[in-house]
Design a protein around this motif. Sequence first.
Motif, PDB file in Angstrom:
ATOM      1  N   TYR A 243       0.836  -1.204   0.000  1.00 38.55           N
ATOM      2  CA  TYR A 243       0.000   0.000   0.000  1.00 38.55           C
ATOM      3  C   TYR A 243       0.871   1.254   0.000  1.00 38.55           C
ATOM      4  O   TYR A 243       0.658   2.186  -0.791  1.00 38.55           O
ATOM      5  CB  TYR A 243      -0.922  -0.010   1.210  1.00 38.55           C
ATOM      6  CG  TYR A 243      -1.527   1.339   1.513  1.00 38.55           C
ATOM      7  CD1 TYR A 243      -2.545   1.867   0.738  1.00 38.55           C
ATOM      8  CD2 TYR A 243      -1.056   2.091   2.596  1.00 38.55           C
ATOM      9  CE1 TYR A 243      -3.096   3.114   1.009  1.00 38.55           C
ATOM     10  CE2 TYR A 243      -1.593   3.330   2.881  1.00 38.55           C
ATOM     11  CZ  TYR A 243      -2.608   3.842   2.084  1.00 38.55           C
ATOM     12  OH  TYR A 243      -3.131   5.073   2.363  1.00 38.55           O
ATOM     13  N   PHE A 252      -1.667   4.152  -6.787  1.00 38.20           N
ATOM     14  CA  PHE A 252      -2.941   4.170  -6.069  1.00 38.20           C
ATOM     15  C   PHE A 252      -3.202   5.574  -5.537  1.00 38.20           C
ATOM     16  O   PHE A 252      -2.295   6.206  -4.987  1.00 38.20           O
ATOM     17  CB  PHE A 252      -2.928   3.188  -4.898  1.00 38.20           C
ATOM     18  CG  PHE A 252      -4.228   3.167  -4.141  1.00 38.20           C
ATOM     19  CD1 PHE A 252      -5.275   2.372  -4.553  1.00 38.20           C
ATOM     20  CD2 PHE A 252      -4.402   3.981  -3.031  1.00 38.20           C
ATOM     21  CE1 PHE A 252      -6.480   2.369  -3.865  1.00 38.20           C
ATOM     22  CE2 PHE A 252      -5.606   3.986  -2.330  1.00 38.20           C
ATOM     23  CZ  PHE A 252      -6.638   3.175  -2.755  1.00 38.20           C
ATOM     24  N   PRO A 253      -4.413   6.095  -5.733  1.00 40.42           N
ATOM     25  CA  PRO A 253      -5.551   5.443  -6.375  1.00 40.42           C
ATOM     26  C   PRO A 253      -5.482   5.538  -7.901  1.00 40.42           C
ATOM     27  O   PRO A 253      -5.040   6.554  -8.435  1.00 40.42           O
ATOM     28  CB  PRO A 253      -6.747   6.220  -5.834  1.00 40.42           C
ATOM     29  CG  PRO A 253      -6.204   7.575  -5.533  1.00 40.42           C
ATOM     30  CD  PRO A 253      -4.779   7.372  -5.099  1.00 40.42           C
ATOM     31  N   ALA A 254      -5.931   4.472  -8.577  1.00 43.47           N
ATOM     32  CA  ALA A 254      -5.984   4.455 -10.042  1.00 43.47           C
ATOM     33  C   ALA A 254      -7.342   4.970 -10.502  1.00 43.47           C
ATOM     34  O   ALA A 254      -8.197   5.325  -9.683  1.00 43.47           O
ATOM     35  CB  ALA A 254      -5.740   3.032 -10.536  1.00 43.47           C
ATOM     36  N   ASP A 255      -7.537   5.005 -11.812  1.00 44.72           N
ATOM     37  CA  ASP A 255      -8.792   5.530 -12.358  1.00 44.72           C
ATOM     38  C   ASP A 255     -10.009   4.798 -11.811  1.00 44.72           C
ATOM     39  O   ASP A 255     -11.057   5.406 -11.549  1.00 44.72           O
ATOM     40  CB  ASP A 255      -8.782   5.430 -13.891  1.00 44.72           C
ATOM     41  CG  ASP A 255      -7.793   6.403 -14.533  1.00 44.72           C
ATOM     42  OD1 ASP A 255      -7.376   7.355 -13.836  1.00 44.72           O
ATOM     43  OD2 ASP A 255      -7.447   6.203 -15.712  1.00 44.72           O
ATOM     44  N   GLU A 256      -9.872   3.468 -11.642  1.00 41.84           N
ATOM     45  CA  GLU A 256     -11.033   2.693 -11.170  1.00 41.84           C
ATOM     46  C   GLU A 256     -11.387   2.960  -9.711  1.00 41.84           C
ATOM     47  O   GLU A 256     -12.445   2.556  -9.233  1.00 41.84           O
ATOM     48  CB  GLU A 256     -10.786   1.192 -11.370  1.00 41.84           C
ATOM     49  CG  GLU A 256      -9.639   0.622 -10.563  1.00 41.84           C
ATOM     50  CD  GLU A 256      -8.337   0.575 -11.354  1.00 41.84           C
ATOM     51  OE1 GLU A 256      -7.501  -0.296 -11.058  1.00 41.84           O
ATOM     52  OE2 GLU A 256      -8.151   1.410 -12.270  1.00 41.84           O
ATOM     53  N   HIS A 257     -10.497   3.654  -9.008  1.00 42.15           N
ATOM     54  CA  HIS A 257     -10.772   3.968  -7.599  1.00 42.15           C
ATOM     55  C   HIS A 257     -11.341   5.375  -7.425  1.00 42.15           C
ATOM     56  O   HIS A 257     -11.580   5.799  -6.297  1.00 42.15           O
ATOM     57  CB  HIS A 257      -9.481   3.851  -6.776  1.00 42.15           C
ATOM     58  CG  HIS A 257      -8.825   2.525  -6.879  1.00 42.15           C
ATOM     59  ND1 HIS A 257      -7.525   2.372  -7.313  1.00 42.15           N
ATOM     60  CD2 HIS A 257      -9.287   1.270  -6.633  1.00 42.15           C
ATOM     61  CE1 HIS A 257      -7.204   1.092  -7.314  1.00 42.15           C
ATOM     62  NE2 HIS A 257      -8.261   0.409  -6.915  1.00 42.15           N
ATOM     63  N   SER A 258     -11.525   6.081  -8.525  1.00 41.15           N
ATOM     64  CA  SER A 258     -11.946   7.476  -8.452  1.00 41.15           C
ATOM     65  C   SER A 258     -13.200   7.703  -9.293  1.00 41.15           C
ATOM     66  O   SER A 258     -13.517   6.928 -10.199  1.00 41.15           O
ATOM     67  CB  SER A 258     -10.825   8.404  -8.955  1.00 41.15           C
ATOM     68  OG  SER A 258      -9.629   8.173  -8.241  1.00 41.15           O
ATOM     69  N   HIS A 259     -13.892   8.786  -9.009  1.00 46.54           N
ATOM     70  CA  HIS A 259     -15.108   9.143  -9.741  1.00 46.54           C
ATOM     71  C   HIS A 259     -15.048  10.618 -10.140  1.00 46.54           C
ATOM     72  O   HIS A 259     -14.703  11.474  -9.320  1.00 46.54           O
ATOM     73  CB  HIS A 259     -16.352   8.908  -8.875  1.00 46.54           C
ATOM     74  CG  HIS A 259     -17.613   9.441  -9.465  1.00 46.54           C
ATOM     75  ND1 HIS A 259     -18.224   8.893 -10.567  1.00 46.54           N
ATOM     76  CD2 HIS A 259     -18.381  10.511  -9.107  1.00 46.54           C
ATOM     77  CE1 HIS A 259     -19.312   9.569 -10.857  1.00 46.54           C
ATOM     78  NE2 HIS A 259     -19.430  10.574  -9.990  1.00 46.54           N
TER      79      HIS A 259
END
Length: 269
Positions: A243, A252-259
């Motif tokens: 981590y 981290f965070p990558a695109d899939e972890h963000s909105h």
Amino acid sequence: MTTTRGLRNREKPITMLTAYDALTARLVDAAEIDLILVGDSMATTVLGYDDTLPVTLDEAVSHTAAVVRGTDDALVVADMPFLSVGVDDSETVRNAGRMLQEAGADAVKLESGPHTVEITDRLTQLGIPVMAHLGLTPQHVNQLGGYTRQGTTTEAAEEILSLARDHEEAGAFALVLEHVPANVAAEITDALEIPTIGIGAGPDCDGQVLVSSDVMGLTEDQPPFAEQFGDVAAAMSESIDSYREAVESGAFPADEHSHVEESVDDLTD
């Protein structure tokens, strides 16, 4: 679901582990462990104390309630902390009652001696199941001069056997035997009708109990009678290191972890 009465009819050895939180309790319960002990060992394993004496009744109630919330089938036994039992009879009853009434435990465990025979009888009469605990009783560490093996002389072994019989007669549903010679534990087990659960007491008890952090490899200095069955500490360290590295590298965070909310206007305009 494990019950105090059902323990007497077990064909397989009884299994018991400690837990102090709902997460660990769920894992222990899912593994079909028979009993979960919310031990005062929480002092050294999760609260950072040097021994078990500082644990308060409120802490024990809180941790027991958390374990109960994470348990479906195992029988939950709450350890009564230092000085919560035996100082005053009415206070003892209230304290033990809190473990069942407030925390939802199924039973309490008393570090036992001559002073807890009448207490055991009184609690069981009131509907509070009692597990006795003889041999090494960690709350007496200052009196014993350390965590030393007990029952190593004929006189000492006979005293443990006598107390075991007294607590059985007083209504205890089971007995923990800690850090006593295996042959002594075997004789006590044969002499009793209630099941014995050993920790450092050899293979002839009706069951075994260990501290979960010892079993999972989270303890730096294990007692001589414990066994490490996994290396959870290594897995935790690896996860934490990964981590940190991911955050420091920007992975981290990558695109899939963000909105991204397209409807939000540019706040700099």
